[in-house]
Motif scaffolding. Structure first.
Motif, PDB file in Angstrom:
ATOM      1  N   ASN A 154       0.816  -1.214   0.000  1.00  0.00           N
ATOM      2  CA  ASN A 154       0.000   0.000   0.000  1.00  0.00           C
ATOM      3  C   ASN A 154       0.850   1.264   0.000  1.00  0.00           C
ATOM      4  O   ASN A 154       0.696   2.145   0.845  1.00  0.00           O
ATOM      5  N   ALA A 155       1.748   1.351  -0.966  1.00  0.00           N
ATOM      6  CA  ALA A 155       2.656   2.490  -1.089  1.00  0.00           C
ATOM      7  C   ALA A 155       2.184   3.399  -2.230  1.00  0.00           C
ATOM      8  O   ALA A 155       1.282   4.218  -2.051  1.00  0.00           O
ATOM      9  N   HIS A 156       2.743   3.246  -3.399  1.00  0.00           N
ATOM     10  CA  HIS A 156       2.263   3.964  -4.584  1.00  0.00           C
ATOM     11  C   HIS A 156       0.933   3.365  -5.036  1.00  0.00           C
ATOM     12  O   HIS A 156       0.011   4.078  -5.431  1.00  0.00           O
ATOM     13  N   ASP A 160       3.046  -2.733  -5.579  1.00  0.00           N
ATOM     14  CA  ASP A 160       4.396  -2.247  -5.854  1.00  0.00           C
ATOM     15  C   ASP A 160       5.475  -3.284  -5.555  1.00  0.00           C
ATOM     16  O   ASP A 160       5.393  -4.020  -4.575  1.00  0.00           O
ATOM     17  N   ALA A 161       6.491  -3.298  -6.407  1.00  0.00           N
ATOM     18  CA  ALA A 161       7.662  -4.145  -6.191  1.00  0.00           C
ATOM     19  C   ALA A 161       8.925  -3.325  -6.389  1.00  0.00           C
ATOM     20  O   ALA A 161       8.993  -2.466  -7.271  1.00  0.00           O
ATOM     21  N   HIS A 172      16.098  -0.748  -8.187  1.00  0.00           N
ATOM     22  CA  HIS A 172      15.021  -0.135  -8.968  1.00  0.00           C
ATOM     23  C   HIS A 172      13.814  -0.032  -8.040  1.00  0.00           C
ATOM     24  O   HIS A 172      13.317  -1.041  -7.547  1.00  0.00           O
ATOM     25  N   THR A 173      13.335   1.181  -7.823  1.00  0.00           N
ATOM     26  CA  THR A 173      12.274   1.416  -6.841  1.00  0.00           C
ATOM     27  C   THR A 173      10.877   1.445  -7.438  1.00  0.00           C
ATOM     28  O   THR A 173       9.895   1.474  -6.687  1.00  0.00           O
ATOM     29  N   ASP A 198       6.862   3.894   4.467  1.00  0.00           N
ATOM     30  CA  ASP A 198       7.436   2.607   4.861  1.00  0.00           C
ATOM     31  C   ASP A 198       8.200   1.958   3.708  1.00  0.00           C
ATOM     32  O   ASP A 198       9.222   1.286   3.924  1.00  0.00           O
ATOM     33  N   ALA A 199       7.713   2.149   2.482  1.00  0.00           N
ATOM     34  CA  ALA A 199       8.392   1.583   1.318  1.00  0.00           C
ATOM     35  C   ALA A 199       9.780   2.187   1.148  1.00  0.00           C
ATOM     36  O   ALA A 199      10.759   1.476   0.866  1.00  0.00           O
ATOM     37  N   VAL A 200       9.877   3.496   1.313  1.00  0.00           N
ATOM     38  CA  VAL A 200      11.184   4.152   1.197  1.00  0.00           C
ATOM     39  C   VAL A 200      12.130   3.641   2.287  1.00  0.00           C
ATOM     40  O   VAL A 200      13.315   3.371   2.030  1.00  0.00           O
ATOM     41  N   LYS A 201      11.612   3.467   3.480  1.00  0.00           N
ATOM     42  CA  LYS A 201      12.442   2.931   4.559  1.00  0.00           C
ATOM     43  C   LYS A 201      12.913   1.516   4.238  1.00  0.00           C
ATOM     44  O   LYS A 201      14.055   1.145   4.537  1.00  0.00           O
TER      45      LYS A 201
END
Length: 288
Positions: A154-156, A160-161, A172-173, A198-201
């Motif tokens: 539940n990020a972008h 997301d992967a 690759h983000t 949280d994804a960035v972390k």
């Protein structure tokens, strides 16, 4: 270089009946940046593409828009004469999956999170769909290195992967990182501010100061810039939460440019998501 089959060439040249038909891609140029001996970054229109080349074939991350496929294939053929074996989609948006059908018709295997297939299945032909999906993570062994593929929730979006090349030290983000710009957080597709942070972390946990980062959009990046992006997200979150706690409405927060002024002055709002959209998205997500 290996040449494409005539049927494939015809398919690419006459791909005029498309949801992107009204958009002109004639002036788009695909630029190639070499990151390591076997990993490259392609920039055109849409999400940045990662490319791994070697004796196992070509592995690419995302496919941009369908009309750009011939240009993307030409750029890849300038790197390697091997066929495209595997495509990984970082999420379902059309600027990252629009070329799936074209590449799939050439025989590539498409990989993505479970939710990417779910979101594509009702509007995409069979050859555009992921045939290998995963829930949490998987490992690919290709071109003499392990590629870690892991889901961030539940990020972008809800599918997301991120992908980390363990030997090449390249991350690759996907669109969980927009370098030096405000991100698009797709609330209608399961995205959220807290999930995005949280994804960035999570991404920061697997890299070091030498890691080369391919963001979903923006220039090639590094850990320091990635951390600056996280600081922006957390700073805006704190400011918007304070306004919510003070009883401010969505429109009041959206119109309050002081909340994002520091980052507006750095040009973060000069792209697809302007500062007003950013504040409104943060309000909607954090208010829930």
């Amino acid at each position: 270089m290996k040449s494409l089959k005539p049927t494939a060439i015809l398919m690419l040249l006459f791909f005029s009946i498309s949801v992107y038909a009204q958009r002109n891609f004639d002036d788009v140029k695909i630029t190639t940046t070499k990151l390591t001996d076997q990993v490259y970054m392609l920039v055109g229109s849409g999400g940045n593409i990662g490319v791994s080349v070697g004796e196992d074939g070509v592995f690419i991350i995302d496919t941009q828009f369908a009309p750009l496929t011939p240009k993307i294939l030409e750029a890849i053929q300038n790197i390697s004469d091997q066929p495209i074996k595997i495509v990984a989609n970082t999420h379902h948006h059309g600027d990252h999956t629009g070329g799936n059908e074209n590449i799939g018709d050439l025989g590539a295997t498409i990989i993505a999170h479970d939710n990417v297939r779910k979101r594509l299945i009702d509007k995409s032909p069979k050859s555009a769909l992921p045939v290998i999906t995963f829930n949490d993570k998987l490992h690919l062994q290709i071109n003499n290195e392990q590629v870690m593929v892991f889901h961030v929730e539940n990020a972008h979006t809800d599918g997301d992967a991120m992908l980390y090349f363990t030997e090449s030290n390249v991350l690759h983000t996907g669109d969980t990182y927009f370098n030096a710009r405000y991100p698009f957080i797709d609330l209608n597709s399961g995205g959220s501010v807290n999930g995005y942070i949280d994804a960035v972390k999570s991404g920061l946990m697997v890299i070091d100061e030498e890691t080369k980062i391919i963001p979903g959009h923006g220039d090639l990046s590094n850990k320091a810039e990635y951390f600056t992006f996280l600081n922006m997200l957390e700073t805006v979150k704190i400011a918007v939460l304070q306004e919510i706690n003070n009883g401010k409405s969505e429109d009041e927060v959206a119109s309050n440019s002081a909340l994002t002024k520091t980052f507006d002055n750095l040009g973060y709002g000069d792209h697809f998501i302007n500062s007003e959209k950013m504040r409104r998205t943060f309000y909607k997500s954090l208010k829930e």
